[in-house]
Write a protein that holds these residues in place. Sequence first.
Motif: not given
Length: 514
Positions: A447, A459, A462, A466, A486
């Motif tokens: 992140v 969110e 990200l 990830v 996250v």
Amino acid sequence: MTDGYPDDVPCSFGAYPRLLPGHIDWIHVLNGEQPPLLDDRFVWLELGCGHGVTAVMVAAAHPRAEVYAIDANPAHIRFARQLATQVGVSNCTFLEADLRTLANDPETLPVSDYIVSHGLYSWVSPEVREAVHALLHARLRTGGAGVVSYNCLPGAATMAAIGHYLRTAASESRGRSSERVRTAVEALRGFRDSGRGIFASSDGSTRAALASLFPDDSEADFDDLAHEYLTPHWRAFYHDEVVREMDGLGLRFVGRATPAHAFAALTVDESMGRAIEAYADPACRETALDAMLTPLMRMDVYVRGSRPLAHQERAEWLRSFRLTTTVAPERLAEPVSLPLGRGRLDPALAGLGGDALADATVDLVRFSEVVAEAGYDDAAAVRTLAVWSHSERLVVSHPRHGVPDGERVERFNQAAAQCVRRGQTLTTLMEPTAGAPVRIGAVEILVLQALRAGCSPSEATLAHEVMTGLGHSPMIEPPERVRAAVRRTLHEVAPRARRLGLLGAESTPAVAEV
């Protein structure tokens, strides 16, 4: 196997803050001992470096130092050299070698100011331990510091029993060491479920030993368990046994590498104090204390050529250290695990400390001034800092060791993210001001790197980054857990990372894969 030690599975990719020069000096001064008198051109040698992460961090944080690190496992040294290349450190030399061979020709290694060895002493053959002794004797200069960790009796007695049964069960199966130990752990599960014998014990050391085999909320780390238990040379030691060996090498015990142990008030209660006073020999007192605290492991600091500090000298040394907080200042007031159990600091003092340490790195003198204005003396200030450094909420360094190479620190952090993508658990970043290690999770690392690269701080975006980054990594988490991680990173970790400079300049060139 290398001398009976499993080499078919990777060991930890961890970094160990208690092996850093600044921390070793801090332990010396807390215990009233003169630390090595050095500038930024010191020599730091690691015996049994594993993947070399700590060595690369020392080299990046201290660009004028000479760093040497040795391991017998070719895969470990191969990774370490690749990491050093990625980070761009040229002051770090990795040697793939058997310590027994080097002990026969010690002049191939430099005379060193620091010689450290973690995760080796209790896991290797007596002949390799003798090689560690020989190299400490031949290569540690007068005034230099040695650090050795080992499994500690009587706390590790349950580990000794578990290890015997694991090795016996593992010997009856084939395959990689991690699979053999997995089979052995399942065989032990029935013993655990019976709740009898050693499995009925409620003491802290037994619970800790069993927790690594049967964690509550995740699967055991079978690679790590293979390294811990499958060597036939596994052995635990009483502290006084190790001290006698070091005495024979001309090394004097300084103290444990865990800072809180430098203060009796944080280590013993009144009844324990009376019990250990029966022993005149300091080594016997420490060993008796282990019988009451029952640690599974010790990491001890030694010095060649002891010189105790006078009271004023100690005070001057203490005020010269730098402090780097690795947590948000408000978390400094949270309870901490101490030798006597969970403890809470004076809330007012902890609050003042948080204010004084609002900047990522400050001088100890500044901290002392702030708490002195509120009526606290230097002793209370230093004891509080020892508690925070004990729990790794704070990392201590010394300006005489120089300042980190900012570009190398940034490249290390980029390399850590690349390792996470490959499923390698290098979950430590470096703070750029003092080079302090910051422990951080795999999701958090990805992140933070995405944010640095300009990714939208949403969110959903990200979480996608990830999941893409982890790919088929064994560290992959269920999507809902990734989203939760996250969210926590954005609200809790990112502000701390920004304060520590981990979300700094975006213009640093990306690290090339090796």
